[in-house]
Design a protein around this motif. Structure first.
Motif, PDB file in Angstrom:
ATOM      1  N   THR A  93      45.470  47.518  21.965  1.00  0.00           N
ATOM      2  CA  THR A  93      46.289  48.012  23.069  1.00  0.00           C
ATOM      3  C   THR A  93      46.759  46.824  23.894  1.00  0.00           C
ATOM      4  N   LEU A  94      48.062  46.732  24.085  1.00  0.00           N
ATOM      5  CA  LEU A  94      48.626  45.612  24.826  1.00  0.00           C
ATOM      6  C   LEU A  94      48.402  45.789  26.329  1.00  0.00           C
ATOM      7  N   GLY A  95      48.083  44.683  27.007  1.00  0.00           N
ATOM      8  CA  GLY A  95      47.899  44.734  28.449  1.00  0.00           C
ATOM      9  C   GLY A  95      49.234  44.685  29.173  1.00  0.00           C
ATOM     10  N   GLN A  96      49.522  45.707  29.961  1.00  0.00           N
ATOM     11  CA  GLN A  96      50.826  45.794  30.614  1.00  0.00           C
ATOM     12  C   GLN A  96      50.754  46.797  31.761  1.00  0.00           C
TER      13      GLN A  96
ATOM     14  N   PRO B 174      45.281  56.322  13.837  1.00  0.00           N
ATOM     15  CA  PRO B 174      45.352  57.619  14.518  1.00  0.00           C
ATOM     16  C   PRO B 174      45.804  57.549  15.968  1.00  0.00           C
ATOM     17  N   ILE B 175      45.539  56.420  16.646  1.00  0.00           N
ATOM     18  CA  ILE B 175      45.913  56.315  18.051  1.00  0.00           C
ATOM     19  C   ILE B 175      47.426  56.170  18.193  1.00  0.00           C
ATOM     20  N   ASN B 176      48.000  55.233  17.429  1.00  0.00           N
ATOM     21  CA  ASN B 176      49.455  55.115  17.573  1.00  0.00           C
ATOM     22  C   ASN B 176      50.181  56.304  16.955  1.00  0.00           C
ATOM     23  N   ALA B 177      49.562  56.991  16.004  1.00  0.00           N
ATOM     24  CA  ALA B 177      50.169  58.221  15.463  1.00  0.00           C
ATOM     25  C   ALA B 177      50.248  59.295  16.542  1.00  0.00           C
ATOM     26  N   LEU B 178      49.213  59.376  17.352  1.00  0.00           N
ATOM     27  CA  LEU B 178      49.212  60.342  18.453  1.00  0.00           C
ATOM     28  C   LEU B 178      50.323  60.019  19.454  1.00  0.00           C
ATOM     29  N   MET B 179      50.475  58.737  19.787  1.00  0.00           N
ATOM     30  CA  MET B 179      51.532  58.333  20.710  1.00  0.00           C
ATOM     31  C   MET B 179      52.915  58.550  20.095  1.00  0.00           C
ATOM     32  N   ALA B 180      53.045  58.276  18.801  1.00  0.00           N
ATOM     33  CA  ALA B 180      54.323  58.487  18.127  1.00  0.00           C
ATOM     34  C   ALA B 180      54.726  59.951  18.162  1.00  0.00           C
ATOM     35  N   ALA B 181      53.777  60.835  17.936  1.00  0.00           N
ATOM     36  CA  ALA B 181      54.073  62.267  17.955  1.00  0.00           C
ATOM     37  C   ALA B 181      54.529  62.721  19.336  1.00  0.00           C
ATOM     38  N   GLU B 182      53.886  62.215  20.381  1.00  0.00           N
ATOM     39  CA  GLU B 182      54.317  62.556  21.736  1.00  0.00           C
ATOM     40  C   GLU B 182      55.709  61.994  22.007  1.00  0.00           C
ATOM     41  N   GLY B 183      55.983  60.809  21.487  1.00  0.00           N
ATOM     42  CA  GLY B 183      57.326  60.246  21.637  1.00  0.00           C
ATOM     43  C   GLY B 183      58.378  61.102  20.957  1.00  0.00           C
ATOM     44  N   ILE B 184      58.091  61.550  19.740  1.00  0.00           N
ATOM     45  CA  ILE B 184      59.027  62.421  19.020  1.00  0.00           C
ATOM     46  C   ILE B 184      59.278  63.699  19.807  1.00  0.00           C
ATOM     47  N   ARG B 185      58.212  64.308  20.320  1.00  0.00           N
ATOM     48  CA  ARG B 185      58.351  65.555  21.080  1.00  0.00           C
ATOM     49  C   ARG B 185      59.216  65.355  22.316  1.00  0.00           C
TER      50      ARG B 185
ATOM     51  N   VAL C   9      55.212  51.701  22.346  1.00  0.00           N
ATOM     52  CA  VAL C   9      53.810  51.279  22.231  1.00  0.00           C
ATOM     53  C   VAL C   9      53.231  51.653  20.864  1.00  0.00           C
ATOM     54  N   SER C  10      53.691  52.756  20.286  1.00  0.00           N
ATOM     55  CA  SER C  10      53.207  53.089  18.940  1.00  0.00           C
ATOM     56  C   SER C  10      53.739  52.088  17.926  1.00  0.00           C
ATOM     57  N   PHE C  11      54.999  51.694  18.088  1.00  0.00           N
ATOM     58  CA  PHE C  11      55.599  50.696  17.201  1.00  0.00           C
ATOM     59  C   PHE C  11      54.926  49.334  17.361  1.00  0.00           C
ATOM     60  N   ALA C  12      54.614  48.962  18.602  1.00  0.00           N
ATOM     61  CA  ALA C  12      53.979  47.666  18.845  1.00  0.00           C
ATOM     62  C   ALA C  12      52.632  47.573  18.140  1.00  0.00           C
ATOM     63  N   SER C  13      51.913  48.671  18.095  1.00  0.00           N
ATOM     64  CA  SER C  13      50.606  48.681  17.444  1.00  0.00           C
ATOM     65  C   SER C  13      50.727  48.739  15.927  1.00  0.00           C
TER      66      SER C  13
END
Length: 356
Positions: free
Chosen positions: A9-12, A186-197, A228-232
């Motif tokens: 996880t990137l610090g930002q 699984p973590i970035n997949a979860l973020m990607a799904a929320e992004g798609i939604r 953030v999902s892409f960055a990971s």
């Protein structure tokens, strides 16, 4: 089923609020104790940048911003930053503005405050890109991650609907590509799904009413999760293709991503059932391609690479370069033949389902 994966996880610092950009920027400049501030914005975005930064002391205003960050513009901006003892860079604009800021940070480690005015997502990644001799080179370095991102949906209100759609679908490409990229987890997949939604919910609102701030908020929120999902996860096949089309053939960034996306999805989805199911669920449709194509029809998405200057004569060169830059992992074997078929289909706007 047991889980085993590695996730970074990137610090930002992320600040989100409509009509809050100026106040957020003042607070961040004070927090970072910056003395010599450089603001980067394109000529078209300079007035907006001046309004946002009206209450801070700016040492350098820099507007030589170009798509795909040509090396000569990076060298020029780096020299200006060093010569003026710049200690904070503020980028205001889309991917080109933050891309130039990243090019400076790559060699100087000067912190960046990014204020995006599009849905590109580059502001939330550690990925940089520079183009030299018609070849776009990308890399990953935590030095280029903006220290702070200020999201203010009111700054996207002037973004035309057509460009909002292309930029939002660029964000969608980050989400979908991250589901099968080299470091998918699984973590970035979860973020990607929320992004798609969020993106699929917000983009039609912008098309229906460009002044609807709720739609702009939703798409900007989705664009952050996309980034953030892409960055990971890293760059998958879609991004490898689009970086070549942009860097070598100078195709417009957002429109190229928006056009190529359904073809990569159709190409990979049958070979990545988990990613396909997650994407379909985020769209609320039976299949991922159905969901994406339904959204694209709703918002009037870009259809053909030929509309942006790409020609059939360029396909062999593009295929050759892409094959040298393939991601470490892809659900489907990539060959000269099937990659050519993908680009031909995207060139002409053919039905992507024919790639299955």
């Amino acid at each position: 089923m047991s889980l085993k994966f590695s996730h970074e996880t990137l610090g930002q610092r992320v600040l989100f609020g409509t009509k809050q950009a100026s106040q957020y920027l003042i607070a961040e400049i004070m927090r970072l104790e910056a003395q010599n501030v450089m603001v980067i914005a394109s000529n078209s975005g300079l007035f907006s940048a001046q309004e946002i930064a009206a209450d801070i002391d700016v040492k350098v205003w820099h507007s030589n911003v170009k798509m795909h960050v040509p090396m000569e513009t990076a060298i020029e901006a780096r020299a200006i930053a060093v010569d003026n003892d710049i200690d904070v860079i503020v980028s205001v604009g889309g991917g080109s503005a933050v891309g130039l800021a990243k090019a400076i940070a790559l060699t100087t480690s000067i912190p960046i405050i990014a204020i995006p005015t599009t849905y590109a997502g580059s502001e939330a990644t550690n990925v940089w890109g520079i183009t030299e001799s018609a070849r776009k080179t990308t890399g990953v370095d935590n030095k280029v991650v903006p220290t702070t991102v200020i999201y203010d949906s009111s700054l996207t209100m002037s973004l035309p609907v057509e460009m909002s759609v292309a930029s939002g679908l660029n964000g969608m490409a980050h989400c979908i590509d991250s589901l099968w990229a080299p470091h998918a987890d699984p973590i970035n997949a979860l973020m990607a799904a929320e992004g798609i939604r969020a993106l699929s919910a917000g983009l039609p609102k912008i098309v229906a009413d460009p002044q609807d701030i709720s739609g702009r908020d939703e798409v900007l929120y989705g664009a952050y999760f996309a980034a953030v999902s892409f960055a990971s996860a890293g760059s998958g096949l879609h991004h490898k293709i689009c970086h070549v089309l942009g860097g070598t053939f100078n195709l417009p960034h957002a429109q190229t991503h928006a056009t190529v996306l359904p073809y990569v999805l159709a190409f990979n989805a049958p070979f990545a059932p988990d990613a396909e199911q997650r994407t379909a669920a985020a769209f609320g449709t039976d299949t991922a391609l159905e969901g994406l194509q339904k959204l694209r029809a709703q918002v009037g998405a870009p259809q053909r690479l030929s509309d942006y200057g790409f020609t059939e004569e360029g396909i062999p060169e593009a295929v050759s370069i892409i094959l040298e830059k393939l991601p470490a992992h892809n659900p489907r074997e990539i060959t000269e033949e099937n990659l050519t078929a993908l680009l031909v289909a995207a060139l002409n706007g053919n039905d992507p389902a024919t790639l299955n």
